[in-house]
Design a protein around this motif. Structure first.
Motif, PDB file in Angstrom:
ATOM      1  N   PRO A 185      45.674  42.383  44.196  1.00 37.85           N
ATOM      2  CA  PRO A 185      45.095  42.735  42.903  1.00 37.85           C
ATOM      3  C   PRO A 185      45.971  42.321  41.724  1.00 37.85           C
ATOM      4  O   PRO A 185      47.136  41.917  41.886  1.00 37.85           O
ATOM      5  N   GLY A 186      45.410  42.480  40.528  1.00 40.25           N
ATOM      6  CA  GLY A 186      46.141  42.147  39.319  1.00 40.25           C
ATOM      7  C   GLY A 186      47.226  43.141  38.974  1.00 40.25           C
ATOM      8  O   GLY A 186      48.142  42.821  38.207  1.00 40.25           O
ATOM      9  N   HIS A 187      47.141  44.350  39.515  1.00 47.14           N
ATOM     10  CA  HIS A 187      48.155  45.380  39.286  1.00 47.14           C
ATOM     11  C   HIS A 187      48.303  46.192  40.560  1.00 47.14           C
ATOM     12  O   HIS A 187      47.321  46.453  41.259  1.00 47.14           O
ATOM     13  N   GLY A 188      49.524  46.615  40.850  1.00 45.47           N
ATOM     14  CA  GLY A 188      49.750  47.501  41.974  1.00 45.47           C
ATOM     15  C   GLY A 188      49.837  46.784  43.307  1.00 45.47           C
ATOM     16  O   GLY A 188      49.842  45.556  43.384  1.00 45.47           O
ATOM     17  N   PRO A 189      49.877  47.580  44.402  1.00 46.80           N
ATOM     18  CA  PRO A 189      50.115  47.017  45.724  1.00 46.80           C
ATOM     19  C   PRO A 189      48.881  46.372  46.336  1.00 46.80           C
ATOM     20  O   PRO A 189      47.752  46.616  45.900  1.00 46.80           O
ATOM     21  N   GLN A 190      49.122  45.570  47.349  1.00 45.55           N
ATOM     22  CA  GLN A 190      48.011  44.960  48.075  1.00 45.55           C
ATOM     23  C   GLN A 190      47.296  45.992  48.918  1.00 45.55           C
ATOM     24  O   GLN A 190      47.822  47.067  49.224  1.00 45.55           O
ATOM     25  N   THR A 191      46.073  45.668  49.298  1.00 47.63           N
ATOM     26  CA  THR A 191      45.271  46.552  50.136  1.00 47.63           C
ATOM     27  C   THR A 191      44.347  45.683  50.973  1.00 47.63           C
ATOM     28  O   THR A 191      44.547  44.479  51.079  1.00 47.63           O
ATOM     29  N   THR A 192      43.352  46.293  51.606  1.00 47.83           N
ATOM     30  CA  THR A 192      42.350  45.537  52.356  1.00 47.83           C
ATOM     31  C   THR A 192      40.965  46.039  51.980  1.00 47.83           C
ATOM     32  O   THR A 192      40.792  47.174  51.499  1.00 47.83           O
ATOM     33  N   ILE A 193      39.978  45.217  52.221  1.00 47.76           N
ATOM     34  CA  ILE A 193      38.594  45.623  51.967  1.00 47.76           C
ATOM     35  C   ILE A 193      38.239  46.836  52.811  1.00 47.76           C
ATOM     36  O   ILE A 193      37.600  47.790  52.342  1.00 47.76           O
ATOM     37  N   GLY A 194      38.642  46.836  54.068  1.00 48.24           N
ATOM     38  CA  GLY A 194      38.331  47.962  54.943  1.00 48.24           C
ATOM     39  C   GLY A 194      38.917  49.264  54.435  1.00 48.24           C
ATOM     40  O   GLY A 194      38.254  50.314  54.465  1.00 48.24           O
ATOM     41  N   HIS A 195      40.169  49.211  53.978  1.00 51.54           N
ATOM     42  CA  HIS A 195      40.812  50.431  53.468  1.00 51.54           C
ATOM     43  C   HIS A 195      40.091  50.924  52.219  1.00 51.54           C
ATOM     44  O   HIS A 195      39.867  52.148  52.059  1.00 51.54           O
ATOM     45  N   GLU A 196      39.711  50.008  51.334  1.00 44.78           N
ATOM     46  CA  GLU A 196      39.029  50.429  50.110  1.00 44.78           C
ATOM     47  C   GLU A 196      37.619  50.946  50.400  1.00 44.78           C
ATOM     48  O   GLU A 196      37.157  51.891  49.759  1.00 44.78           O
ATOM     49  N   ARG A 197      36.944  50.348  51.360  1.00 46.51           N
ATOM     50  CA  ARG A 197      35.623  50.871  51.728  1.00 46.51           C
ATOM     51  C   ARG A 197      35.734  52.307  52.240  1.00 46.51           C
ATOM     52  O   ARG A 197      34.843  53.133  52.010  1.00 46.51           O
ATOM     53  N   ALA A 198      36.836  52.615  52.924  1.00 48.17           N
ATOM     54  CA  ALA A 198      36.994  53.933  53.528  1.00 48.17           C
ATOM     55  C   ALA A 198      37.532  54.975  52.551  1.00 48.17           C
ATOM     56  O   ALA A 198      37.285  56.172  52.739  1.00 48.17           O
ATOM     57  N   THR A 199      38.254  54.557  51.502  1.00 55.38           N
ATOM     58  CA  THR A 199      38.982  55.521  50.676  1.00 55.38           C
ATOM     59  C   THR A 199      38.726  55.429  49.183  1.00 55.38           C
ATOM     60  O   THR A 199      39.000  56.387  48.466  1.00 55.38           O
ATOM     61  N   ASN A 200      38.224  54.305  48.696  1.00 59.15           N
ATOM     62  CA  ASN A 200      38.089  54.111  47.253  1.00 59.15           C
ATOM     63  C   ASN A 200      36.747  54.677  46.784  1.00 59.15           C
ATOM     64  O   ASN A 200      35.683  54.197  47.187  1.00 59.15           O
TER      65      ASN A 200
END
Length: 242
Positions: A200-215
């Motif tokens: 992302p443009g700010h902050g740490p990297q993540t994954t689509i799967g993690h964001e689908r589950a938690t965002n």
């Protein structure tokens, strides 16, 4: 694949350098405020030759150093036409109060060579294929760039200020729109493989799967998409990013 990143300037905007390997050509994504020194260090350390600068959107924290980087290296800048005017007048993307506070005599100009991005096109740069996705909502001309998976790495998406770890980009500045950013998440992010790495443009990297589950914003985008566009509510949303 070589991907090096660092947070630039007071906005801590992630600038990325992407190349097939050390010692080869590379592209630079979002050289923000005071990015030149750290960028030169990365290029020297890995013996890289830039061939292009890619801009995820026109906000000043992402394009501050575009003109000097392009000018020093003789390379083009790529940006979506909806945000192109922000290269020379980034104040148009800010609130009046922020604009008055930030621009004390500062002036910006376009690089000599500016090329416009098109939704769905594949840029062949530095021996890599980068897919452009138009993802409005944070700004009208926001885009993401995707690299396909290889045997060594999964798909990678440079998400700009569309999607962060646990959040999304703010929509309360000129050109922002909350229902539109939810639609961009639903259309451009939700269909991606779950192991897609999000840088992302700010902050740490993540994954689509993690964001689908938690965002929660991804969940809202998915629910609204399933129910139809009429359920996309109007609101300010989060205030992450500039």
């Amino acid at each position: 694949m070589l991907i090096a990143g660092f947070p630039a300037g007071s906005f801590q905007t992630n600038c990325y350098v992407v190349a097939p390997a050390a010692g080869e050509e590379c592209v630079i994504v979002d050289p923000g405020q005071n990015a030149v020194g750290d960028l030169d260090d990365v290029l020297r350390e890995h013996r890289l030759k830039p061939v292009a600068v890619l801009v995820t959107h026109g906000h000043i924290d992402h394009m501050w150093s575009v003109a000097p980087v392009c000018g020093a290296r003789g390379v083009p800048a790529w940006i979506h036409p909806e945000d192109r005017e922000l290269l020379s007048d980034p104040g148009k993307g800010l609130s009046t109060a922020t604009r008055q506070q930030m621009f004390g005599g500062l002036t910006f100009t376009e690089p000599d060579d500016v090329r416009e991005l098109v939704d769905g096109e594949v840029l062949r740069l530095a021996g890599m294929d980068l897919t452009v996705d138009h993802t409005p909502g944070h700004t009208r001309g926001s885009v993401t760039f995707r690299l396909p998976s290889t045997e060594e790495i999964p798909d990678v998406m440079f998400s700009g200020d569309l999607l962060f770890a646990g959040s999304i980009g703010r929509t309360d500045l000129p050109g922002g729109d909350y229902p539109t950013i939810l639609r961009s998440l639903a259309v451009k992010c939700l269909p991606l493989p779950e192991d897609t790495v999000v840088l992302p443009g700010h902050g740490p990297q993540t994954t689509i799967g993690h964001e689908r589950a938690t965002n929660p914003y991804m969940a809202e985008a998915e629910a609204a998409s399933s129910a139809g566009s009429g359920s996309l509510r109007h609101g300010r949303g989060p205030t992450r990013g500039l």
